[in-house]
Every structure is written in structure tokens, then in C-alpha cells.
Design a protein around this motif. Structure first.
Motif, PDB file in Angstrom:
ATOM      1  N   LYS A 260     -26.016  91.555  55.256  1.00  0.00           N
ATOM      2  CA  LYS A 260     -26.510  92.686  56.535  1.00  0.00           C
ATOM      3  C   LYS A 260     -27.256  93.824  55.841  1.00  0.00           C
ATOM      4  CE  LYS A 260     -24.110  96.006  60.138  1.00  0.00           C
ATOM      5  NZ  LYS A 260     -22.736  96.630  60.033  1.00  0.00           N
ATOM      6  N   LYS A 261     -28.521  94.074  55.830  1.00  0.00           N
ATOM      7  CA  LYS A 261     -29.317  94.750  55.798  1.00  0.00           C
ATOM      8  C   LYS A 261     -29.519  96.076  56.189  1.00  0.00           C
ATOM      9  CE  LYS A 261     -31.929  91.482  53.096  1.00  0.00           C
ATOM     10  NZ  LYS A 261     -33.566  91.411  52.527  1.00  0.00           N
ATOM     11  N   LEU A 262     -29.358  96.525  57.275  1.00  0.00           N
ATOM     12  CA  LEU A 262     -29.668  97.742  58.128  1.00  0.00           C
ATOM     13  C   LEU A 262     -27.967  96.894  59.253  1.00  0.00           C
ATOM     14  CD1 LEU A 262     -33.630  97.729  59.356  1.00  0.00           C
ATOM     15  CD2 LEU A 262     -32.243  99.445  57.305  1.00  0.00           C
ATOM     16  N   GLU A 263     -28.067  98.262  60.228  1.00  0.00           N
ATOM     17  CA  GLU A 263     -26.752  98.349  61.301  1.00  0.00           C
ATOM     18  C   GLU A 263     -26.910  97.607  61.364  1.00  0.00           C
ATOM     19  OE1 GLU A 263     -23.522  99.937  62.454  1.00  0.00           O
ATOM     20  OE2 GLU A 263     -24.657 101.059  60.811  1.00  0.00           O
ATOM     21  N   TRP A 264     -28.118  96.735  62.232  1.00  0.00           N
ATOM     22  CA  TRP A 264     -28.138  95.177  62.931  1.00  0.00           C
ATOM     23  C   TRP A 264     -28.482  94.473  62.594  1.00  0.00           C
ATOM     24  CZ3 TRP A 264     -31.282 100.470  62.431  1.00  0.00           C
ATOM     25  CH2 TRP A 264     -32.200 100.022  62.765  1.00  0.00           C
ATOM     26  N   ASP A 265     -28.885  94.289  61.710  1.00  0.00           N
ATOM     27  CA  ASP A 265     -30.070  93.978  60.997  1.00  0.00           C
ATOM     28  C   ASP A 265     -29.668  92.408  59.962  1.00  0.00           C
ATOM     29  OD1 ASP A 265     -32.287  91.790  60.638  1.00  0.00           O
ATOM     30  OD2 ASP A 265     -33.059  92.777  58.994  1.00  0.00           O
ATOM     31  N   TRP A 266     -29.047  91.356  60.544  1.00  0.00           N
ATOM     32  CA  TRP A 266     -28.445  90.567  59.412  1.00  0.00           C
ATOM     33  C   TRP A 266     -29.197  89.458  59.354  1.00  0.00           C
ATOM     34  CZ3 TRP A 266     -23.790  89.994  57.734  1.00  0.00           C
ATOM     35  CH2 TRP A 266     -22.470  91.002  58.315  1.00  0.00           C
ATOM     36  N   GLU A 267     -29.267  88.503  57.922  1.00  0.00           N
ATOM     37  CA  GLU A 267     -29.872  87.519  57.813  1.00  0.00           C
ATOM     38  C   GLU A 267     -29.914  86.849  56.733  1.00  0.00           C
ATOM     39  OE1 GLU A 267     -33.095  88.797  54.304  1.00  0.00           O
ATOM     40  OE2 GLU A 267     -33.691  89.849  56.047  1.00  0.00           O
ATOM     41  N   LEU A 268     -30.017  85.179  56.566  1.00  0.00           N
ATOM     42  CA  LEU A 268     -29.731  84.514  56.108  1.00  0.00           C
ATOM     43  C   LEU A 268     -30.496  84.053  54.893  1.00  0.00           C
ATOM     44  CD1 LEU A 268     -27.411  81.869  56.219  1.00  0.00           C
ATOM     45  CD2 LEU A 268     -29.253  80.614  57.134  1.00  0.00           C
ATOM     46  N   ASP A 269     -29.440  83.943  53.615  1.00  0.00           N
ATOM     47  CA  ASP A 269     -30.204  84.227  52.388  1.00  0.00           C
ATOM     48  C   ASP A 269     -29.406  83.409  51.136  1.00  0.00           C
ATOM     49  OD1 ASP A 269     -32.356  84.552  50.508  1.00  0.00           O
ATOM     50  OD2 ASP A 269     -33.135  85.831  51.559  1.00  0.00           O
ATOM     51  N   ASN A 270     -29.785  83.217  50.685  1.00  0.00           N
ATOM     52  CA  ASN A 270     -29.047  82.353  49.444  1.00  0.00           C
ATOM     53  C   ASN A 270     -27.946  82.927  48.373  1.00  0.00           C
ATOM     54  OD1 ASN A 270     -30.452  82.568  46.318  1.00  0.00           O
ATOM     55  ND2 ASN A 270     -32.458  81.430  48.021  1.00  0.00           N
ATOM     56  N   LYS A 271     -27.872  82.150  47.849  1.00  0.00           N
ATOM     57  CA  LYS A 271     -26.628  82.706  46.242  1.00  0.00           C
ATOM     58  C   LYS A 271     -27.384  83.598  45.266  1.00  0.00           C
ATOM     59  CE  LYS A 271     -25.174  79.149  43.976  1.00  0.00           C
ATOM     60  NZ  LYS A 271     -24.498  78.276  43.211  1.00  0.00           N
ATOM     61  N   ASN A 272     -28.490  82.707  45.027  1.00  0.00           N
ATOM     62  CA  ASN A 272     -29.492  83.488  44.167  1.00  0.00           C
ATOM     63  C   ASN A 272     -30.453  84.995  44.818  1.00  0.00           C
ATOM     64  OD1 ASN A 272     -29.179  81.156  42.335  1.00  0.00           O
ATOM     65  ND2 ASN A 272     -30.781  80.690  42.704  1.00  0.00           N
ATOM     66  N   ARG A 273     -30.179  84.886  45.856  1.00  0.00           N
ATOM     67  CA  ARG A 273     -30.700  86.069  46.394  1.00  0.00           C
ATOM     68  C   ARG A 273     -30.030  87.647  46.925  1.00  0.00           C
ATOM     69  NH1 ARG A 273     -34.079  90.355  47.249  1.00  0.00           N
ATOM     70  NH2 ARG A 273     -34.873  90.899  49.892  1.00  0.00           N
TER      71      ARG A 273
END
Length: 130
Positions: free
Chosen positions: A29-42
Motif C-alpha cells: 500500500k503506497k498511497l491511501e487507495w493504491d495497492w500494487e504487487l511486488d517482490n520481496k526484494n522491492r
């Protein structure tokens, strides 16, 4: 990648049920409404950055299946143990437990193997079978 990991909603349910949060992929969760999928390194880099991000494990099917027992004994049924089975039928994945004689305990269905596996994990936790 979204077809291989659980959805954000399912990831939250798994976290609430105590599913291990060490995995290869995360919902971030980067912003109040914004979720994205990423890997464990990130995720590691983001944690080191000092920014306040929320992370929820997004396991793949294999990671969830490792948490499911191969056999279970239901306290309400005597005799035969229930064995884990998986199949795909009409485009949906099915995960369940049944005895060697075909007596079913429970089965669940979902569009992806990760989601079906997660549903079974949640069922077993709710029933205190794991």
C-alpha cells in the motif's frame, strides 16, 4: 503475476488468520487507495527507505499448499483420515479433503489454485484443524 498469487482481499484474510508473512510476493500500500504487487526484494528496499508502507504477503499456491497438512483427522468423524486432493474442473480449481473411500470432509473452488488453496487454509483455521 496476479494470476499466481492471492488477491489483496484474500491476502488480508490470510494475514488475519495468522498465515506466515514471509513470502516471495507482497501487496504494497503506497498511497491511501493504491495497492500494487511486488517482490520481496522491492519490499526490502522500501522497508529500508524509512517510508511508511503497509505490506501484506501475497503467497503463491505452492506456499499455501505447504501450510496445508497432507492428512487431517476431523474430531467429529471417527476412523479414516482425510487426505488432501486438488483438481481442475471446468476452468476452476478445487481443493478438498476426503477419505480413501471417497467420504468428503470439505472442498472449495476458485478461479486460481492460489485462491482455492487459501480458502481451504482459512476453513481449516476456522475449524481449528490446523
Amino acid at each position: 503475476m496476479k494470476n499466481y498469487v492471492v488477491s489483496l482481499g484474500m491476502a488480508r484474510e490470510l494475514k488475519d488468520a495468522g498465515f506466515p508473512q514471509e513470502t516471495n510476493f507482497y501487496w504494497i500500500k503506497k498511497l491511501e487507495w493504491d495497492w500494487e504487487l511486488d517482490n520481496k526484494n522491492r519490499v526490502s528496499l522500501l522497508k529500508e527507505s524509512g517510508w511508511d508502507f503497509e505490506f501484506v504477503a501475497a503467497p503463491i499456491a505452492e506456499e499455501i499448499l505447504k501450510e496445508l497438512p497432507h492428512y487431517i483427522h476431523d474430531r467429529n468423524h471417527r476412523g479414516y483420515p482425510f487426505e488432501l486432493w486438488i483438481n481442475k474442473h471446468n476452468g476452476d480449481w478445487n481443493v478438498g479433503y476426503e477419505t480413501a473411500k471417497g467420504f468428503p470432509l470439505k472442498s472449495v473452488r476458485a478461479k486460481t489454485l492460489a485462491e482455492a488453496s487459501a480458502k481451504m487454509y482459512l476453513y481449516l483455521k476456522e475449524e481449528k484443524l490446523i
